[in-house]
Scaffold this motif. Structure first.
Motif, PDB file in Angstrom:
ATOM      1  N   GLY A 126      10.949  27.246 -25.617  1.00 52.01           N
ATOM      2  CA  GLY A 126      12.214  27.805 -26.057  1.00 52.01           C
ATOM      3  C   GLY A 126      12.801  27.157 -27.288  1.00 52.01           C
ATOM      4  N   ILE A 127      12.552  25.846 -27.480  1.00 45.58           N
ATOM      5  CA  ILE A 127      13.226  25.148 -28.584  1.00 45.58           C
ATOM      6  C   ILE A 127      12.277  24.531 -29.612  1.00 45.58           C
ATOM      7  CG2 ILE A 127      15.242  24.668 -27.154  1.00 45.58           C
ATOM      8  CD1 ILE A 127      14.299  21.824 -26.791  1.00 45.58           C
ATOM      9  N   ALA A 128      11.014  24.351 -29.259  1.00 47.47           N
ATOM     10  CA  ALA A 128      10.036  23.787 -30.203  1.00 47.47           C
ATOM     11  C   ALA A 128       8.649  24.303 -29.829  1.00 47.47           C
ATOM     12  CB  ALA A 128      10.070  22.260 -30.161  1.00 47.47           C
ATOM     13  N   PRO A 129       8.420  25.611 -29.995  1.00 53.29           N
ATOM     14  CA  PRO A 129       7.218  26.265 -29.452  1.00 53.29           C
ATOM     15  C   PRO A 129       5.889  25.694 -29.915  1.00 53.29           C
ATOM     16  CG  PRO A 129       8.416  27.732 -30.947  1.00 53.29           C
ATOM     17  CD  PRO A 129       9.315  26.583 -30.657  1.00 53.29           C
ATOM     18  N   ILE A 130       5.818  25.181 -31.129  1.00 55.63           N
ATOM     19  CA  ILE A 130       4.550  24.634 -31.608  1.00 55.63           C
ATOM     20  C   ILE A 130       4.112  23.431 -30.773  1.00 55.63           C
ATOM     21  CG2 ILE A 130       5.581  23.055 -33.296  1.00 55.63           C
ATOM     22  CD1 ILE A 130       2.302  25.091 -33.658  1.00 55.63           C
ATOM     23  N   MET A 131       5.073  22.746 -30.162  1.00 56.63           N
ATOM     24  CA  MET A 131       4.766  21.582 -29.347  1.00 56.63           C
ATOM     25  C   MET A 131       4.047  21.947 -28.048  1.00 56.63           C
ATOM     26  SD  MET A 131       5.658  18.677 -30.759  1.00 56.63           S
ATOM     27  CE  MET A 131       4.998  19.375 -32.287  1.00 56.63           C
ATOM     28  N   MET A 157       3.682  14.424 -21.667  1.00 58.14           N
ATOM     29  CA  MET A 157       5.129  14.281 -21.787  1.00 58.14           C
ATOM     30  C   MET A 157       5.519  13.027 -22.563  1.00 58.14           C
ATOM     31  SD  MET A 157       6.792  15.689 -18.213  1.00 58.14           S
ATOM     32  CE  MET A 157       5.717  14.810 -17.092  1.00 58.14           C
ATOM     33  N   LEU A 158       4.632  12.068 -22.624  1.00 53.67           N
ATOM     34  CA  LEU A 158       4.895  10.868 -23.416  1.00 53.67           C
ATOM     35  C   LEU A 158       4.644  11.119 -24.898  1.00 53.67           C
ATOM     36  CD1 LEU A 158       5.707   7.877 -22.966  1.00 53.67           C
ATOM     37  CD2 LEU A 158       3.259   7.340 -22.922  1.00 53.67           C
ATOM     38  N   VAL A 159       3.644  11.940 -25.181  1.00 49.62           N
ATOM     39  CA  VAL A 159       3.262  12.230 -26.567  1.00 49.62           C
ATOM     40  C   VAL A 159       4.290  13.117 -27.262  1.00 49.62           C
ATOM     41  CG1 VAL A 159       1.564  13.463 -27.989  1.00 49.62           C
ATOM     42  CG2 VAL A 159       0.791  11.889 -26.190  1.00 49.62           C
ATOM     43  N   ILE A 160       4.838  14.086 -26.550  1.00 50.13           N
ATOM     44  CA  ILE A 160       5.705  15.097 -27.170  1.00 50.13           C
ATOM     45  C   ILE A 160       6.915  14.499 -27.899  1.00 50.13           C
ATOM     46  CG2 ILE A 160       7.294  17.007 -26.661  1.00 50.13           C
ATOM     47  CD1 ILE A 160       4.320  17.781 -26.797  1.00 50.13           C
ATOM     48  N   PRO A 161       7.724  13.629 -27.277  1.00 48.24           N
ATOM     49  CA  PRO A 161       8.873  13.083 -28.012  1.00 48.24           C
ATOM     50  C   PRO A 161       8.471  12.287 -29.247  1.00 48.24           C
ATOM     51  CG  PRO A 161       9.090  12.678 -25.653  1.00 48.24           C
ATOM     52  CD  PRO A 161       7.693  13.142 -25.880  1.00 48.24           C
ATOM     53  N   VAL A 162       7.351  11.571 -29.153  1.00 49.22           N
ATOM     54  CA  VAL A 162       6.864  10.799 -30.301  1.00 49.22           C
ATOM     55  C   VAL A 162       6.492  11.741 -31.445  1.00 49.22           C
ATOM     56  CG1 VAL A 162       5.098   9.202 -31.123  1.00 49.22           C
ATOM     57  CG2 VAL A 162       6.051   8.932 -28.823  1.00 49.22           C
ATOM     58  N   ALA A 163       5.784  12.821 -31.110  1.00 51.17           N
ATOM     59  CA  ALA A 163       5.384  13.790 -32.134  1.00 51.17           C
ATOM     60  C   ALA A 163       6.600  14.443 -32.780  1.00 51.17           C
ATOM     61  CB  ALA A 163       4.479  14.850 -31.517  1.00 51.17           C
ATOM     62  N   LEU A 164       7.587  14.800 -31.971  1.00 53.53           N
ATOM     63  CA  LEU A 164       8.805  15.414 -32.504  1.00 53.53           C
ATOM     64  C   LEU A 164       9.551  14.454 -33.422  1.00 53.53           C
ATOM     65  CD1 LEU A 164      10.007  17.197 -29.254  1.00 53.53           C
ATOM     66  CD2 LEU A 164       9.533  18.348 -31.421  1.00 53.53           C
ATOM     67  N   LEU A 165       9.579  13.189 -33.053  1.00 53.39           N
ATOM     68  CA  LEU A 165      10.247  12.183 -33.873  1.00 53.39           C
ATOM     69  C   LEU A 165       9.526  12.020 -35.206  1.00 53.39           C
ATOM     70  CD1 LEU A 165      12.609  10.175 -33.852  1.00 53.39           C
ATOM     71  CD2 LEU A 165      11.029   8.459 -32.955  1.00 53.39           C
ATOM     72  N   ILE A 166       8.208  11.979 -35.170  1.00 52.21           N
ATOM     73  CA  ILE A 166       7.411  11.862 -36.395  1.00 52.21           C
ATOM     74  C   ILE A 166       7.662  13.054 -37.315  1.00 52.21           C
ATOM     75  CG2 ILE A 166       5.051  11.889 -37.311  1.00 52.21           C
ATOM     76  CD1 ILE A 166       4.228  10.273 -34.836  1.00 52.21           C
ATOM     77  N   LEU A 167       7.821  14.233 -36.728  1.00 51.02           N
ATOM     78  CA  LEU A 167       8.049  15.451 -37.505  1.00 51.02           C
ATOM     79  C   LEU A 167       9.494  15.577 -37.983  1.00 51.02           C
ATOM     80  CD1 LEU A 167       5.940  17.979 -35.402  1.00 51.02           C
ATOM     81  CD2 LEU A 167       5.377  17.026 -37.644  1.00 51.02           C
ATOM     82  N   GLY A 168      10.348  14.636 -37.580  1.00 51.84           N
ATOM     83  CA  GLY A 168      11.729  14.621 -38.058  1.00 51.84           C
ATOM     84  C   GLY A 168      12.704  15.446 -37.240  1.00 51.84           C
TER      85      GLY A 168
END
Length: 206
Positions: A126-131, A157-168
């Motif tokens: 719903g909020i970040a579909p590419i993830m 679930m551990l990887v997702i927040p890190v990836a989102l943070l890296i992507l800004g």
């Protein structure tokens, strides 16, 4: 990054509306509803006592488990999409988060819900579909290596927040990180079994 994270523009009334809508949608116990409708009784009386798709699968009905997984995901997606359409992007993030909370702690059945993996994925959709693609890739990689479904979800679930943070995308990263922490708490029995080597593997019987 910190300034962006703290720059929420949403007003309190809109945030509360998003939270209520998200929670109410997320709290629909599809696993319980579907198993009862199929004449299989109360899914909480078998296996882990959970209302999620994994426990529904223990009824032996794969189609019902798949339907539960899909609906548990889509209720969070729907919350984010509907709220986002009418109230904006930040409201969508809040709605997705509270849909996740509603699934874990549904008021209708004594606040004893699922562990949140499907609803976590649905919130991402719903909020970040590419993830969702990244989540699936990590889940599949870990599952293929270890054959532990729970570990696969925990790592993803551990990887997702890190990836989102890296992507800004700090706002969504922060919310997904909080959801990860809460889901880890809900998975504490699984984590204990993983550490003890007693967690069931994918395809294991009994």
């Amino acid at each position: 990054m910190l300034s962006n994270l703290m720059s929420w523009q949403i007003t309190l009334p809109i945030a509360l509306a998003a939270a209520v809508i998200g929670y109410l949608l997320g709290s629909i116990p599809f696993g319980l509803i579907l198993t009862r409708a199929a004449g299989l009784g109360d899914v909480r009386s078998i296996g882990s006592g959970n209302i999620g798709a994994t426990n529904v699968l223990r009824t032996g009905n794969r189609k019902l488990a798949a339907a539960t997984l899909l609906l548990d995901a889509l209720k969070a997606s729907a919350a984010a999409w509907i709220v986002g359409y009418f109230l904006g992007e930040e409201a969508a993030i809040i709605a997705g988060f509270f849909a996740f909370i509603g699934h874990l702690f549904p008021v209708w059945i004594g606040f004893k819900g699922g562990k949140g993996v499907a609803t976590y994925i649905g919130t991402l959709l719903g909020i970040a579909p590419i993830m969702v693609v990244l989540f699936a890739a990590v889940w599949l990689a870990v599952a293929a290596t270890t054959r532990y479904s729970s570990l696969s979800a925990l790592v993803a679930m551990l990887v997702i927040p890190v990836a989102l943070l890296i992507l800004g995308n700090e706002k969504v990263a922060a919310v997904m990180a909080l959801m990860t922490i809460i889901s880890y708490w809900k998975h504490r029995a699984n984590i204990s079994r993983l550490m003890g080597g007693t967690e069931s593997k994918i395809g294991a019987k009994g």
